[in-house]
Enzyme design. Sequence first.
Site, PDB file in Angstrom:
ATOM      1  N   ARG A  37      -8.197   8.108   8.218  1.00 44.83           N
ATOM      2  CA  ARG A  37      -7.380   7.048   9.030  1.00 44.83           C
ATOM      3  C   ARG A  37      -8.788   6.207  10.109  1.00 44.83           C
ATOM      4  NH1 ARG A  37      -1.814   9.810   9.433  1.00 44.83           N
ATOM      5  NH2 ARG A  37      -0.952   8.287   7.966  1.00 44.83           N
ATOM      6  N   LYS A 202      10.653  17.652  -2.899  1.00 48.75           N
ATOM      7  CA  LYS A 202      12.172  17.283  -2.736  1.00 48.75           C
ATOM      8  C   LYS A 202      12.581  16.584  -4.081  1.00 48.75           C
ATOM      9  CE  LYS A 202      13.130  19.331   1.712  1.00 48.75           C
ATOM     10  NZ  LYS A 202      14.206  18.791   2.613  1.00 48.75           N
ATOM     11  N   GLY A 384       5.070   7.651   4.646  1.00 50.05           N
ATOM     12  CA  GLY A 384       6.251   7.014   4.620  1.00 50.05           C
ATOM     13  C   GLY A 384       6.386   5.672   4.297  1.00 50.05           C
TER      14      GLY A 384
END
Length: 404
Positions: A37, A202, A384
């Site tokens: 990053r 998940k 995200g």
Amino acid sequence: MTLRTLESLGSLEGKRVIVRCDLNVPLKDGVITDDGRVRASLPTLNTLIEAGARVVVCSHLGRPDGAPDPQYSLEPVAKRLSELLDQPVAFATDTVGDSAREAVAGLANGEIVVIENLRFNAGETAKDDSTRKAFAGELAQLGDALVSDGFGVVHRKQASVYELAEILPSAAGLLIATELDVLDRLTENPERPYTVVLGGSKVSDKLGVISHLLPRVDRILVGGGMLFTFLAAQGHAVASSLLEKDQLDTVRGYLADAAERGVEIVLPTDVVVAESFSADAAHETVAADAIEESSFGASGIGLDIGPETGAVFAQAIRDSKTVFWNGPMGVFEFPAFAAGTKAVAQALTEVDGLGVVGGGDSAAAVRQLGFADDQFGHISTGGGASLEFLEGKKLPGLEVLGWA
Ligand code: ADP
Ligand code: MG
């Protein structure tokens, strides 16, 4: 409307330019374990330095509780940045206090300061609009303009990402522009065949992406912890593997929808089942429809896709022109269960077209497995944010920069 670019800010010579970066790097004992990053922030910072701006870099790091916490100090990041830029980088020990104000006032054209972690201030992530606005107002005193370049946080309505961009003249930096360019290629007329590879832990984390991408892609390869909910939806027993019972109906809906649209959902034909969830657990490969028949019976836990599945997935990836991959195929943190993730990563490096890795753990996985960033078409810095973009959501940190 498209994003306001750096040019929209006019001449930057001598201007104090706040750059909202995402320098949220993984740290171990104060040492940066992956500086991806920091490197991703360089194009914008170099451009501003060359333009003679006085550069004020801000970022969050980790999840401190709205107050100073030395383990989340940005000081090691400022040091790394200085090495990468090959020029001195000043560091302010607070975010909007005396240290920050003095450091900014002391900048000459082309010089740079990193101010301390934004999240040492409760106002950065406050739920309440007016608290965020007040903190943004304090930040705004440090600059004449804002360049927003923290792609990893553009899905968050936080003071430095949203309110500050309303107060100061603001534009998107080069990293955000690059990330959006790639995401656009995944959504607007992608070259076909278009394959999406989904894994991770998940299904419930990925429902939005599945339903948004299903009508746009040619096939979806399913691995990771979520594969067991897919297998169970087809009526197979999955022993003690990760299973989200409350998602079975949703998953059945996806399978039916995919069949109707002619989208292929490719499920594993073999899986690696372990005796327990641990790095050195005994394990064996079994057919995906016979998981309970492993030597571990009903207590077996599926921790990776099997080699046959790995080969099938790899071939499907290599045969594609556009591939988006999110979520490791297995528990790659344990070397014994990293083979599926490695097979997928290797195939992605061989795509004749655009191969994109999205997702924090997926990016960490490819680096941990020894791949270099430039072997891939793109590794997104924002897990995200890229998922929410692909779900078709409006991202506040982009909207405030003129994007619609
Ligand atoms: P990303 O951050 O790339 O979006 P996720 O956060 O969704 O990925 O998932 C990453 C995690 O999924 C990893 O920590 C990995 O160990 C876990 N995982 C993968 N396969 C399995 C599995 N079969 N059972 C349990 N966890 C799994
Ligand atoms: Mg993750």
